[in-house]
Design a protein around this motif. Structure first.
Motif, PDB file in Angstrom:
ATOM      1  N   LEU A  16     -38.995  62.971 129.085  1.00 45.70           N
ATOM      2  CA  LEU A  16     -40.022  63.186 128.074  1.00 45.70           C
ATOM      3  C   LEU A  16     -40.065  62.067 127.042  1.00 45.70           C
ATOM      4  N   THR A  17     -38.921  61.543 126.674  1.00 41.16           N
ATOM      5  CA  THR A  17     -38.835  60.549 125.614  1.00 41.16           C
ATOM      6  C   THR A  17     -39.311  59.184 126.100  1.00 41.16           C
ATOM      7  N   ARG A  18     -40.054  58.469 125.255  1.00 43.43           N
ATOM      8  CA  ARG A  18     -40.492  57.119 125.621  1.00 43.43           C
ATOM      9  C   ARG A  18     -39.269  56.255 125.926  1.00 43.43           C
ATOM     10  N   PRO A  19     -39.276  55.489 127.002  1.00 39.85           N
ATOM     11  CA  PRO A  19     -38.091  54.717 127.407  1.00 39.85           C
ATOM     12  C   PRO A  19     -37.578  53.780 126.317  1.00 39.85           C
ATOM     13  N   ASN A  20     -38.502  53.141 125.585  1.00 36.60           N
ATOM     14  CA  ASN A  20     -38.049  52.216 124.538  1.00 36.60           C
ATOM     15  C   ASN A  20     -37.353  52.959 123.400  1.00 36.60           C
ATOM     16  N   ILE A  21     -37.731  54.212 123.172  1.00 31.21           N
ATOM     17  CA  ILE A  21     -37.079  55.024 122.151  1.00 31.21           C
ATOM     18  C   ILE A  21     -35.722  55.491 122.650  1.00 31.21           C
ATOM     19  N   LEU A  22     -35.680  55.877 123.903  1.00 31.87           N
ATOM     20  CA  LEU A  22     -34.435  56.380 124.485  1.00 31.87           C
ATOM     21  C   LEU A  22     -33.355  55.298 124.485  1.00 31.87           C
ATOM     22  N   SER A  23     -33.757  54.065 124.701  1.00 32.67           N
ATOM     23  CA  SER A  23     -32.788  52.966 124.769  1.00 32.67           C
ATOM     24  C   SER A  23     -32.538  52.307 123.408  1.00 32.67           C
ATOM     25  N   ARG A 125     -44.414  59.278 117.815  1.00 36.15           N
ATOM     26  CA  ARG A 125     -43.902  57.968 118.242  1.00 36.15           C
ATOM     27  C   ARG A 125     -42.765  58.091 119.250  1.00 36.15           C
ATOM     28  N   CYS A 126     -42.005  59.155 119.145  1.00 39.62           N
ATOM     29  CA  CYS A 126     -40.867  59.324 120.050  1.00 39.62           C
ATOM     30  C   CYS A 126     -41.266  59.849 121.422  1.00 39.62           C
ATOM     31  N   PHE A 127     -42.246  60.754 121.466  1.00 39.51           N
ATOM     32  CA  PHE A 127     -42.439  61.522 122.689  1.00 39.51           C
ATOM     33  C   PHE A 127     -43.811  61.371 123.340  1.00 39.51           C
ATOM     34  N   ALA A 128     -44.672  60.505 122.808  1.00 38.20           N
ATOM     35  CA  ALA A 128     -45.978  60.298 123.427  1.00 38.20           C
ATOM     36  C   ALA A 128     -46.282  58.808 123.478  1.00 38.20           C
ATOM     37  N   ASN A 276     -33.774  60.947 114.295  1.00 36.82           N
ATOM     38  CA  ASN A 276     -32.986  60.222 113.290  1.00 36.82           C
ATOM     39  C   ASN A 276     -32.727  58.779 113.697  1.00 36.82           C
ATOM     40  N   ASN A 277     -32.655  58.515 114.996  1.00 37.46           N
ATOM     41  CA  ASN A 277     -32.483  57.131 115.453  1.00 37.46           C
ATOM     42  C   ASN A 277     -33.677  56.261 115.105  1.00 37.46           C
ATOM     43  N   VAL A 278     -34.862  56.868 115.047  1.00 46.17           N
ATOM     44  CA  VAL A 278     -36.093  56.114 114.845  1.00 46.17           C
ATOM     45  C   VAL A 278     -36.397  55.880 113.371  1.00 46.17           C
ATOM     46  N   LYS A 279     -35.952  56.751 112.493  1.00 40.87           N
ATOM     47  CA  LYS A 279     -36.352  56.686 111.093  1.00 40.87           C
ATOM     48  C   LYS A 279     -35.851  55.410 110.414  1.00 40.87           C
ATOM     49  N   ALA A 280     -36.519  55.035 109.326  1.00 38.29           N
ATOM     50  CA  ALA A 280     -36.018  53.950 108.484  1.00 38.29           C
ATOM     51  C   ALA A 280     -34.667  54.365 107.904  1.00 38.29           C
ATOM     52  N   PRO A 281     -33.734  53.423 107.708  1.00 36.97           N
ATOM     53  CA  PRO A 281     -32.373  53.808 107.325  1.00 36.97           C
ATOM     54  C   PRO A 281     -32.280  54.570 106.012  1.00 36.97           C
ATOM     55  N   TYR A 282     -33.119  54.223 105.037  1.00 37.14           N
ATOM     56  CA  TYR A 282     -33.051  54.872 103.727  1.00 37.14           C
ATOM     57  C   TYR A 282     -34.400  55.518 103.400  1.00 37.14           C
TER      58      TYR A 282
END
Length: 412
Positions: A16-23, A125-128, A276-282
């Motif tokens: 389900l997750t976009r490959p670039n997001i998964l990696s 952005r993560c899943f579509a 959480n991996n995708v979000k901006a750090p702060y």
């Protein structure tokens, strides 16, 4: 505690997750490693924020009196917001604390964003995948879902709510059929209570979608107004049972903290980790975090409940008194939020009219100092106005001005 996982057997997070997001290797910021000590690792200004910290005259408009909230503004905020997340878990665990069938929510179940709008965008952005995959919405509903989809080049498939039945229930069989026939749909957005419908999604309908036997996707339930619904209405605890469920909430509505922009998404730890991996750090500021902690404290929650009680009294007042005004028609949504959806008629004993509703809306805003929302262009909402529940004084003025303005419109 072991709780049975009820997720559809077709759910596969990896597919389900976009490959670039998964990696994606998430950005690792300085505060991921160390938070205390002589902090010389993040290129911060060690002399502190450029805000005067002494005693100043209130006449000095260029100075701000120091407080515990601004004392540490020269440091980057906590990237994980564990304290805020724990208080959010405490809030949503409370109604289920004695239910052995529901596992307690933990900070691992949470992603926090800059308002619910950032949560909506991050999920898409993560899943579509842009230009290839789709999401499904159920109009009439919150307009930002479609806006965020367009920004991300994701097609929106619509399955209208039941426009003929009071309360606008979800047409669950139509949704199930659509998902069966279009595997490119990766997300379903449902609003509960709905905006503008003010109706809760039937849990049985949601359960059926979540357990779809062949569809691999995620259902997102937006509960921005959930605290105006009966106690225990939130389905956030369901994310411990369904990996394919995300539940969004916010501090903007019941907590009255719209200005700090703090949105919340509950999910399974595996899905929350991707967000959480995708979000901006702060992404959550120190000011937002400190004010959020105060709002979610026992004293803050007690004040929220007190304010909700006052709002519910005025909601019932509008339900009782608004229909007594000639030209006000039926309430066509539910009663589970801090607003009501009501129809305006073409004459005192007539039929719903979007033209008259629009005239009432503009006259109230431009001449009477009362601002509500026109919703007459939404599916199933002819002549509809959405009215937020105000204070006792504000509701008194609203009732007076609606009666006065409608009489003038009909007599013109």
């Amino acid at each position: 505690m072991t709780v049975a996982n009820l997720t559809s057997p077709a759910f596969d997070l990896v597919k389900l997750t976009r490959p670039n997001i998964l990696s994606l290797e998430p950005y690792r910021c300085a505060r991921d490693d160390y938070k205390v000590g002589i902090l010389l690792d993040a290129n911060e200004n060690a002399y502190g924020p450029s805000i005067y910290s002494g005693n100043v005259s209130s006449a000095d408009s260029n100075a701000i009196i120091a407080s515990d909230i601004i004392a540490g503004l020269h440091r980057y905020p906590d990237p994980h917001q564990e304290d805020v997340k724990q208080l959010l878990c405490n809030l949503r665990n409370a109604p289920t604390k004695d239910d052995p069938s529901v596992a307690p929510l933990t900070p691992d179940n949470l992603y926090v964003g800059v308002g619910s709008d950032e949560c909506v965008d991050t999920i898409i952005r993560c899943f579509a995948a842009p230009g290839r995959e789709k999401m499904l919405t159920c109009p009439p509903t919150y307009g930002m879902y479609a806006v965020a989809a367009q920004v991300n080049d994701v097609e929106v498939v619509t399955v209208n709510l039941d426009l003929e039945t009071p309360g606008f229930p979800v047409r669950v069989d139509a949704i199930m059929d659509t998902l069966t026939n279009d595997p490119s749909i990766h997300l379903v957005y449902l609003c509960s209570p709905g905006n503008p419908t003010a109706s809760l999604v039937d849990p049985a309908s949601l359960k059926k979608i979540l357990e779809h036997p062949t569809w691999n996707g995620i259902v997102v339930v937006d509960e921005a107004y959930i605290d105006f619904s009966p106690t225990g209405s939130s389905l956030a605890p369901w994310v411990t049972k369904y990996d394919n469920l995300l539940v969004m909430q916010t501090l903007s509505k019941a907590f009255g903290m719209a200005g700090i922009r703090l949105g919340v998404t509950f999910g399974s730890p595996s899905v929350a980790r991707i967000l959480n991996n995708v979000k901006a750090p702060y992404n959550i500021s120190s000011l937002t975090s400190e004010l959020g902690l105060k709002a979610l404290s026992p004293a803050g929650v007690a004040l929220m409940n007190k304010n909700i009680a006052a709002i519910l009294v005025q909601r019932q007042r509008l339900l009782d008194e608004l229909p007594m005004i000639p030209g006000v028609g039926n309430f066509i949504g539910g009663n589970d939020s801090n607003f009501l959806l009501v129809q305006i008629l073409d004459k005192p004993d007539g039929v719903p009219s979007s033209a008259i509703a629009l005239k009432l809306y503009t006259t109230l805003a431009e001449e009477k100092g009362v601002v509500i929302r026109f919703r007459g262009k939404e599916p199933g909402c002819p002549g509809a106005l959405r009215i937020t529940i105000g204070t006792e004084q504000e509701v008194t003025v609203l009732l007076e001005k609606v009666k006065e303005t409608l009489a003038a419109i009909y007599n013109a």
